[in-house]
Scaffold this active site. Structure first.
Site, short mmCIF file in Angstrom:
data_model
loop_
_atom_site.label_atom_id
_atom_site.label_comp_id
_atom_site.label_asym_id
_atom_site.label_seq_id
_atom_site.Cartn_x
_atom_site.Cartn_y
_atom_site.Cartn_z
N HIS A 46 0.88 -1.20 -0.01
CA HIS A 46 0.05 0.15 0.05
C HIS A 46 1.04 1.18 0.10
CE1 HIS A 46 0.75 -1.37 4.19
NE2 HIS A 46 1.02 -0.24 4.51
N ARG A 127 13.11 -6.26 4.46
CA ARG A 127 12.13 -6.71 5.22
C ARG A 127 10.77 -6.43 4.47
NH1 ARG A 127 7.80 -4.53 7.96
NH2 ARG A 127 7.23 -5.58 9.81
N ASP A 129 7.04 -5.63 4.49
CA ASP A 129 5.94 -5.57 5.17
C ASP A 129 5.02 -6.15 4.93
OD1 ASP A 129 4.65 -3.43 7.45
OD2 ASP A 129 3.57 -2.70 5.69
N GLU A 158 7.84 -10.36 7.14
CA GLU A 158 6.85 -10.03 8.49
C GLU A 158 5.59 -11.01 8.44
OE1 GLU A 158 3.88 -6.93 10.82
OE2 GLU A 158 4.21 -6.72 8.46
N HIS A 231 7.24 -2.07 16.31
CA HIS A 231 6.27 -0.83 16.29
C HIS A 231 4.92 -1.28 16.36
CE1 HIS A 231 7.06 -2.34 12.00
NE2 HIS A 231 5.77 -1.95 11.94
N ASP A 232 4.81 -2.79 16.20
CA ASP A 232 3.39 -3.19 16.02
C ASP A 232 2.95 -3.65 17.41
OD1 ASP A 232 2.46 -2.64 13.45
OD2 ASP A 232 3.85 -4.39 12.74
#
Length: 244
Positions: A46, A127, A129, A158, A231-232
């Site tokens: 996105h 990495r 996402d 991820e 961050h998640d």
């Protein structure tokens, strides 16, 4: 424009908040002198609605997929008759890229595409996402582009669950068959460690370690991205002792 930076505005330019493209190459060179490698976070599912590709509010003039049906980026996105469009988890600020779009595939994975460009600039891998939301038709091209540019480039996905038995949107994924991911984020291990330290129970950690050893190929197992927080997730101190 956000604090999390997952609403990409321009894949070709370093955010001025962090520096310049030249600064990035210098960082990679200096890191390599110290036996450190830089892996980039590839957000290829996105973009930001304010990006030059979508341009919902006209930040980049009159162009962009949202405003111009003849935009070269129009095919990247899925629009509906009522004016709505597909986006990531219904966040309107994050229009979803159609993995089957030939234009998007070429932009990211072509000879002069984003994947290869930043590896050439000094990065040592990607990495990826939300890799479980990237269809194989795009993921395979991302991997191929990276390995063509640098056959030692790391491709890390991820994945929050057991990556050897991952099913996403009704389809069994083949991340670890040797043709796609080199490694994944090790969220299962994080859960086991927290359960042990916070509650004194070793069962989940024992089961997790058993599954990783037996389900993951050695090249994946020996290169896992082990983490206690990201961050998640909530901060590790909160996970261990709660909010005080």
């Amino acid at each position: 424009y956000s604090n999390h930076k997952y609403d990409t505005e321009d894949y070709e330019t370093v955010d001025p908040m962090f520096g310049t493209n030249d600064d990035f190459s210098i960082l990679c060179r200096e890191a390599a002198k110290r036996n450190i490698r830089v892996v980039l976070d590839g957000v290829f599912n996105h973009v930001g609605s304010s990006s030059k590709y979508f341009n919902a509010k006209g930040k980049y003039g009159k162009g962009g997929a949202y405003n111009d049906q003849n935009s070269p980026y129009r095919s990247w996105f899925t629009f509906h008759q009522d004016g709505s469009y597909d986006c990531w988890w219904n966040f309107k600020s994050l229009p979803r890229i159609a993995a089957k779009s030939k234009g998007a595939q070429e932009y990211f994975c072509g000879q002069n595409g984003i994947v290869r460009r930043w590896l050439e600039a000094g990065a040592s891998g990607w990495r990826l996402d939300v890799v479980d939301e990237i269809a194989d038709c795009m993921l395979d091209k991302i991997v191929s582009a990276a390995k063509t540019q640098n056959d030692r480039a790391a491709i890390i996905g991820e994945v929050w669950e057991d990556a050897s038995d991952k099913t996403a949107y009704g389809k069994r994924r083949h991340y670890l068959d040797g043709s796609q991911l080199d490694s994944v984020m090790n969220y299962p291990l994080r859960k086991g460690i927290i359960e042990l330290v916070a509650n004194g129970s070793e069962r989940l950690l024992d089961e997790t370690a058993f599954d990783i050893v037996n389900n993951y190929p050695s090249y994946v197992r020996n290169n896992l991205l082990n983490l206690l927080g990201s961050h998640d997730t909530e901060r590790i101190i909160t996970a261990l002792v709660g909010e005080k």
